[in-house]
Each structure stands twice: as C-alpha cells, then as structure tokens.
Design a protein around this motif. Structure first.
Motif: not given
Length: 530
Positions: A43-45, A466-468, A474-476, A359-362
């Motif tokens: 998703y990030l890629a 790391a996963t967190p 990605l989630a934000p 959203g960007i700050g998140s």
C-alpha cells in the motif's frame, strides 16, 4: 562471514513482526502477520509510486522530444537521491557506530571490514527499495508520455548506481557526525537542524517545480535557468541518455565513492567505536524540585525523545509536514478565491483544508515506538513502584504536547488565509487537532504495547521499520484520503462542515476508547513484560 552478519540483520527485521515470548524466544511469524505486513508495504509503495508517476508524466509531457529532455532524468534521480541521503544519515550513524551489538562483535575474530560492510549493505538494500519505488514508476510514466525506450533503459542503468552514491555520501556524513558527537554537547540538536535544512531545501525545490499557472510547463521554464547553472545536473541527466562521457562518469563516480567510503570507514571503525568521548560533564550540585511520579516520567520521555536526532526527525515527520503545507498554503493564498470559483464550492474551502492539515499531522508516530525504545532498560522502568497505567499515559504526553499545539496554530493560520471562514470554523480549528492528537497519542502507545520490540540493536529499526510505526504511517494516509474526499464531496453540495463534525466525533470516540484501552488491557499486558 558477511553473509552470516547480513542474515542476523534481516532476522532482526523479521523479529519486529514476530516479536518474542515471555521466555525471550523468537516467536514463529504467522502467515497472517506476513500477509498484513506485505499489504501494508505494498500500500505504501503504491501510494508513493502513484505520486511519482503522476509528477513524472507531467514533466515528461513537457520535455519529451525537446532539447531539455535530460531534465526529466536529472529531476527523478536527484529527488530520490536527496530522500535517501536525508534519511540514511541517521541510519548510517546508528547502524555502524552506535549498534548495541558492537560490544559483542568487536571482541570476536571478525574483521572490522566485514562488520562495516554487512551494515552498509543492509542500509544499501533498503535504499535500493526506496529508490525503486520512486524511479521505476517515473520511468514507466516517461514511456507512456512518448519517451524513448533507449533512454528508458539508460534511466534504469543509472538508477542502479544512484543509491550507491547516496549511500556513500550518507556514510561519510554519518562518520563526520559520529566524530563530532565526541566533541559536542548538543550533537542531536545540530544533527537535527542540518537534516531539517536538507528537508526544507527539498520541499522548496519541489514546490518550485510544481508551481505555475500552466502547471508543469511554466514551472520547468521558471526553474530551468537555475538548474542549468549546476552542470552536475545536466551531466547526470545526460548519463541516462547514453552520453558516453556522462554515463561512464556517473558509474565510476558512484562505485568509486562507495568503495572509498567503505575503505575509510573500515580503517577507522575500531578507533572511533572504542574511543572515549572528549566531552566531559562536570558534576554540579543543584536542588531538584519535588515532582509527582507522572511528571517525572513525562520529563523522562521528553529527554528520551530529545536524545536521538533520528527519532526526532522520523517520528515528527507529520508535524514537519503540517508546517510545510501551511507555509505552501500561505504562498498560494492569492489563488485560493480562484480555486473556490473553479471548483464551485458551496460551503467554502476551509473544511477541506482543515481535514487535510489534521490528516497530515496524524502521521506523527512519536508514541508508536515509545514503549519499544525502552529496550533492555525495560526492567528499570518495571522495577519502579509506579502503576503501569501511569507509565503508559506518560509515554503519550510528548506526542500530544508536540503535535497538538502545532496542529492548532497551523489550523488557525489556515483559517486566516482561506476566505469565508466563520467563528464555528475557528472553534473546530482548535477542537479537531486537539482531539486527533489525543486519540493518536494514546492509540500509538496501545499499539506499541501489543506489538513491542525490545531486542533491537539499532534504534532506527524501531523508529522506522517496526510494525507499530508502519501502521501509524499507513493507516492515517488511508483515513486522511477518506475524510478529505468525503468532506470535499459534502462541500460541493454545501454541507462540508458535516465532514468536520464527523471527524471530530470520530477522533473523540477513538480518544475515549484508546484511553480505556491504555489504562486497562494495555496496562495489564505491560505488567507481564520482564
């Protein structure tokens, strides 16, 4: 030997997914976690690649078939070059000189050059992945825009050597920073300022490239006289177009710089790692004010945050980007009324702008690695007669106190720039960033408690990979896209403010749920850590 050392490095990366059990043994990584991480990275890629492809297509359409076609290859090799350089400086410094396994590896009969090469290659592999995500979509977009297939393969060839050059330079800078660290008291602040200057320069150049009424064509015309002053950029662009001197020169320069950096670092590795710091802190007796356990823990978390320039820069990227976007909005304030008329917005542009800034700050991830960064010192924290919920709540404080004020100030600044802003808009410009910062700071601690990684040897593995942290990166992005898109469509029909109210209710609900999660199940799980 090098193969074994590389395998150790990549097993450490996999341990970030699987973690360890209570006995300290490595857990088996389930297929579900592997699939989840694969989806997150994909998703990030896709997000980064799509953005790169869109910009590359716009540039290609303006320069393909012209005398300045070299400009495309210059831009889309220099941009990933600076990204790699910026984020690899900290990684090289910590990976080579500050790894926690130096005390274990150095006494062993392992040549210093093997230790250095394994660590440099580890970072280089990550750099190749980052470069490929940016350059490959750009080259495909170049072909779609009518570019030459011969130049396409030339760009592929040069893209193989650009990460080499960036890694070599970041290695040299990392070495210089490590040397200066032994002579400076405030090394982290100096390193952070240098990196911020790199980052601001990158954003300035990128904003100049994307400006202009005619989008890319006028932008290229405006920056071309500046770019032509730097012969190295033309030389780099020509290297992808099979200019014999340029192509051979870039290849030799990249390989030579990498070999020279590796040789110099390996020769000085043991001397630098084992030397004593020249900066000595004289003891000064002073009175300490009495504080509550919670305030003392908050102070500890702020000091831990300020102790690492890499932690500050990577975890605070959302805060930095919020400021950058606000500055860009200020520079384009004269075109905002025209934009509103073009889009035929019925309820003003500010709800969309507010959602975008929040959203960007998140994407700030300070709290998402705060638990894992305790590392082998976790037992010190666990031995204190302080409830676990107090410890975890204190870890959320730096995230909230750093992100919330910046979010509120930027939101209010945007309210002063955007036309037709009401008093209610200004009220939510304060409430929405506060609720979002509170929710995400608590949620970051909760996610890190459930997915900890205490066996790291390089803190960048926790701060960046790391996963967190991946979840909080990605989630934000996905949530921001959904909220901004929904608010935009509501704005078209004059109901844009409903999107802001929905977001405030969402973040407030998440904040309440995350608070109960932190003081309840997360505190109970933290009690099991040893």
């Amino acid at each position: 030997m090098i193969k074994t050392l590389l395998a150790i490095r990549f097993r450490a990366f996999l341990s970030a997914i699987g973690g360890k059990n209570k006995q300290g043994q490595q857990k088996t990584v389930s297929k579900g976690k592997v699939i989840l991480m694969g989806v997150l990275y994909l998703y990030l890629a896709v997000c980064i690649g799509a953005l790169s492809a869109m910009n590359a297509y716009a540039v290609s359409a303006a320069v393909v078939g012209t005398e300045i076609e070299w400009l495309f290859f210059s831009l889309f090799t220099v941009l990933p070059f600076f990204i790699i350089l910026l984020f690899s400086i900290f990684e090289m410094k910590t990976e080579i000189f500050e790894c926690r396994d130096n005390d274990i590896l150095i006494p062993l009969p392992i040549p210093a050059r093997a230790i250095v090469l394994s660590r440099v290659l580890t970072v280089l592999i990550y750099n190749y992945i980052e470069s490929a995500v940016i350059i490959l979509p750009a080259l495909v977009a170049y072909l779609v825009a009518g570019g030459s297939a011969l130049y396409f393969f030339g760009g592929l060839l040069i893209s193989l050597f650009v990460p080499l050059l960036a890694t070599a330079i970041s290695t040299a800078i990392g070495y210089a920073v490590a040397v200066l660290a032994s002579h400076m008291k405030h090394k982290n602040l100096a390193t952070l300022l240098i990196s911020l200057l790199f980052l601001l320069g990158y954003f300035y150049f990128y904003s100049q490239m994307m400006s202009g009424e005619a989008y890319m064509t006028n932008a290229l015309v405006s920056v071309l006289p500046i770019l032509e002053q730097y012969k190295a950029l033309r030389f780099l662009g020509k290297s992808a177009m099979w200019n014999p001197l340029a192509t051979v020169g870039v290849i030799l320069l990249s390989v030579g710089a990498f070999a020279l950096a590796y040789y110099f670092i390996s020769r000085n590795f043991l001397r630098l790692v084992t030397r004593e710091k020249s900066v000595k802190h004289a003891y000064k007796e002073k009175k300490e004010t009495q504080k509550s356990p919670f305030l003392s823990l908050c102070g500890k978390e702020f000091r831990r945050f300020a102790s690492s320039a890499g932690y500050m820069l990577n975890a605070s990227m959302g805060i930095i980007m919020t400021v950058v976007v606000t500055v860009l909005l200020f520079s384009k304030r004269d075109s905002l009324p025209t934009l509103m008329e073009t889009l035929e917005l019925q309820s003003g542009l500010y709800p969309v702008v507010l959602m975008l800034l929040v959203g960007i700050g998140s994407m700030t991830s300070i709290s998402a690695s705060s638990v894992s960064l305790e590392g082998k010192n976790l037992w010190l924290l666990r031995s204190l007669p302080i409830p676990s919920k107090t410890v975890l709540l204190a870890k959320a404080v730096p995230h909230f106190l750093l992100s919330a004020p910046v979010g509120v100030v930027c939101a209010l600044a945007a309210a002063a720039l955007v036309p037709d802003v009401s008093v209610l808009d200004c009220l939510f410009a304060v409430l929405l960033p506060l609720s979002a910062s509170l929710a995400l700071s608590l949620l970051g601690v909760a996610v890190n408690v459930w997915l900890p990684k205490f066996d790291w040897v390089n803190e960048m593995a926790v701060v960046k990979r790391a996963t967190p942290v991946m979840i909080f990166t990605l989630a934000p992005m996905l949530l921001t896209f959904l909220l901004v898109a929904g608010t935009f469509f509501l704005t078209l029909v004059g109901l844009g403010f409903l999107g802001v109210i929905f977001a405030f209710a969402l973040y407030s609900g998440v904040a309440v749920a995350a608070c109960f999660l932190v003081v309840g199940p997360c505190a109970a799980k933290f009690d099991t850590f040893s």
